[in-house]
Scaffold this active site. Structure first.
Site, short mmCIF file in Angstrom:
data_model
loop_
_atom_site.label_atom_id
_atom_site.label_comp_id
_atom_site.label_asym_id
_atom_site.label_seq_id
_atom_site.Cartn_x
_atom_site.Cartn_y
_atom_site.Cartn_z
N VAL A 87 110.02 2.43 -22.14
CA VAL A 87 109.94 1.28 -20.59
C VAL A 87 108.49 1.53 -20.28
O VAL A 87 107.72 1.61 -20.03
CB VAL A 87 111.04 1.81 -20.12
N ASP A 103 128.05 3.64 -22.37
CA ASP A 103 126.98 4.54 -22.67
C ASP A 103 126.70 4.69 -20.71
O ASP A 103 125.74 3.78 -20.27
CB ASP A 103 126.02 4.03 -23.00
N GLY A 108 113.35 6.96 -24.17
CA GLY A 108 114.56 6.88 -24.41
C GLY A 108 115.04 6.46 -25.82
O GLY A 108 114.70 6.74 -26.27
N GLY A 162 114.03 3.66 -27.58
CA GLY A 162 112.97 2.74 -27.12
C GLY A 162 111.40 3.17 -25.56
O GLY A 162 112.17 4.36 -25.38
#
Length: 658
Positions: free
Chosen positions: A338, A450, A333, A336
């Site tokens: 995941v 968001d 994303g 960063g």
């Protein structure tokens, strides 16, 4: 500044002595893997309920009035017997029902004692004086106040002769006092001194396991925690971890009084006086420090992150081991990558671990936002946090693993041929409940900013959980309008007021707009292309226009690509359509709050009306596109989202529309 200090001292003294009478919100949540039945007993003032049911993952907010003095505990393994009498294996209040009115008989359970607005101060004590049945954690809404908890292994901590069994399972631990009610073990009469009343094996074991819980009249721990009377609290039964409280951070107050009323009054006066003095000092120090260090208030350090975030902290080396040296990537994303991993404990539980990009960290605002927001939010529809890593430039957030991925993948992969409308409806309801909790029931009001399919994760039972709080903003529950220096969110889901004040103020209603866009995307309303315009040119239009037209012609079902299979599914889709349209109204005041959204989804379709058609739809598109075009040269936190397969914007607005 020095000349003003006496005035500040007098003002602070006046405020704390006179007291600002207010209520506190106690949010009680059940993180156990079973149903519990909380008890709220009042000695002074009253709350709205004395007992209720909480299923696993549920939470309930209770308003504690000014000057309330009472306890909170929880019963387990409750049921109605053959005569209809309601009984519980632990914590039974002997009322014969779920409510616990009248007197309260002490029983072997973990108690939480509260005093609300007692001389302008709130205080709480975790008491194991009469026994232990469930682990718990208490988190005040004010970060500078002390969080505490108690979580033990009953099989190891409880002496064998004090264990309470149901079948082969240990369900509680009786205190030595409760077991035999002797003067020696209960520290009464002739044994009411440290020399004559020695700590029992029960006291010794629990004092080691929970050093800041009250279990013995003459121990040296400071088990009462104080804060201002404006503090709210989240009480979690069966938390995944408890705060690492240190003795140096605690205000020295006497232990919770037990038996005599004169001692209770004296200890209360001393406690209030001590807290008053400490509070005045804190006010003065805070003002002086703020004046000298205003430019450094956003700096991130080991000290202030540990003070604000009450979560388990891991080293980067531990993070590497958890992820097997970052072998399994779950997704990427804007902030960063995941990875999938496992917790380094006996459970070996699967986790998702997000490593923040160094370029996205800045002064750590997003990192702190996500940690603080998610650690304060505990709900079945909010992703649970297990810990974090902060080691130089290495920063990571560790949360529960969601085997069914994110909602956008769920829609595209599992709904390509035949949509499961009931599953989508349940997901929409779950997300609505999660947002309603963040806006109204969480210890601090949280606006996510968001909400989009990528930030809604699906667990193994297809329960949705809101994640990624990097852009979230915390506020007081009574606040409506939020002050914003820049827009934030993802293009396609951002409310109009986020990029233009002409539409109104930024508030929790901004999340409502984003939620509406998600719901409409779930039913496919934002995907329709190739609409024939009056000029006979193929072009995309603002999608609500054709949705309204189809509703007027009663053709909504025909336009959903023949995914409808029965009448019940048709009702679900129409209900989601109407709710989505209500949520994306241009003006925030025209949108329903999330509590109303939940009611609309769970209520009758016949009760829903078609919302008014927004007259400025194309103006919204223009403003949005202008905001998007300016993001390259501004500080707007707008993140482009394009379809990986077509390269087209999948927001429901198209470049050709302007």
């Amino acid at each position: 500044m020095t000349e003003r200090l006496p005035l500040i001292l007098l003002l602070a003294l006046h405020l704390f002595v006179s007291g600002v009478f207010s209520t506190s919100i106690l949010t009680i949540e059940n993180k156990c893997n079973k149903t519990i039945w909380p008890v709220i007993f009042s000695w002074r003032s009253q709350v709205s309920t004395s007992g209720f049911t909480l299923k696993s993952g549920e939470a309930r907010a209770i308003q504690a009035p000014s000057s309330w003095y009472g306890l909170v505990s929880a019963r387990t393994l409750c049921s109605n017997d053959s005569t209809g009498n309601f009984t519980c294996a632990t914590g039974d209040c002997e009322s014969g029902g779920i409510e616990c009115p009248g007197s309260y008989s002490w029983s072997p359970v973990t108690y939480l004692l509260f005093r609300i607005d007692d001389g302008g101060i709130n205080s709480y004590t975790i008491s194991l004086e009469y026994g232990y049945n469930l682990p718990l954690k208490v988190v005040p809404s004010i970060p500078t106040c002390i969080s505490s908890g108690c979580m033990v292994d009953l099989s190891k901590t409880c002496p064998n002769d004090l264990k309470k069994f149901v079948g082969r399972d240990i369900v509680a631990c009786n205190s030595a006092c409760r077991e035999d009610n002797s003067q020696e073990n209960c520290c009464t009469r002739y044994f009411n001194s440290k020399q004559t009343c020695k700590p029992t094996q029960y006291v010794q074991n629990f004092d080691r396991a929970c050093p800041f819980a009250y279990s013995y009249a003459f121990n040296d721990n400071n088990s009462t925690f104080t804060c201002t009377n404006s503090t709210d609290y989240v009480i979690t039964f069966c938390p995944s971890s408890i705060p690492n409280t240190t003795r140096s951070s605690m205000a020295p107050l006497p232990a919770e009084p037990k038996h005599d009323s004169q001692g209770m009054m004296l200890n209360t006066i001393l406690g209030v006086a001590a807290a008053l003095a400490v509070s005045i000092i804190i006010v003065v120090i805070a003002i002086v420090v703020r004046a000298k260090n205003a430019k450094r208030k956003n700096e991130l350090s080991d000290e202030n992150i540990d003070a604000v975030v009450m979560l388990k902290r891991y080293s980067f080396e531990q993070v590497k081991k958890m992820t097997n040296s970052f072998a399994h990537v779950l997704g990427k994303g804007g902030f960063g990558i995941v990875y999938k991993g496992k917790l380094p404990d006996k459970s070996g539980r699967d986790i998702a671990l997000k490593i923040l990009k160094e370029s996205s960290q800045g002064n750590g605002e997003e990192f702190i936002n996500e940690l603080v927001s998610m650690s304060r939010a505990s709900h079945v529809n909010i992703v649970s946090l297990f810990g974090f890593c902060y080691e130089g430039n290495n920063r990571a957030i560790i949360y529960e693993f969601m085997p069914n991925g994110s909602l956008d993948k769920f829609i595209s992969e599992n709904m390509s041929t035949k949509k499961d409308w009931k599953a989508l409806y349940n997901i929409a309801v779950g997300v609505a409940r999660g947002l309603e909790y963040l806006h109204n029931s969480c210890v601090s009001k949280i606006v996510h900013f968001d909400i989009k399919p990528q930030n809604i994760l699906i667990d193994e039972e297809f329960c949705p959980k809101i994640s990624d709080f990097g852009l979230a903003k915390l506020g007081k529950r009574k606040e409506s309008i939020i002050s914003m220096l820049d827009a934030r969110g993802t293009v396609g889901y951002i409310a109009p007021e986020m990029f233009s004040k002409n539409y109104g103020g930024v508030s929790h209603k901004s999340d409502v707009y984003s939620y509406g866009m998600v719901v409409l995307e779930m039913i496919g309303a934002t995907k329709r292309e190739g609409v024939e315009t009056s000029t006979s040119n193929k072009s995309s239009v603002y999608f609500p226009d054709w949705v309204y037209d189809d509703l007027e012609r009663k053709e909504t079902m025909r336009l959903l690509e023949d995914h409808i299979i029965d009448e019940e599914d048709e009702k679900i889709v129409k209900k989601m359509t109407l709710v989505g349209l209500w949520c994306i109204q241009n003006t925030p005041s025209d949108r329903p709050p999330m509590r109303k959204v939940v009611q609309m989804l769970e209520g009758s379709l016949d009760a829903l009306q078609v919302p008014p058609k927004a007259p400025l739809s194309l103006h919204v598109v223009t403003d949005w596109e202008n905001a998007e075009d300016s993001q390259q040269s501004s500080t707007l936190s707008l993140l482009e989202r394009k379809s990986s397969s077509t390269g087209q914007y999948t927001s429901g607005f198209s470049k050709e529309a302007v």
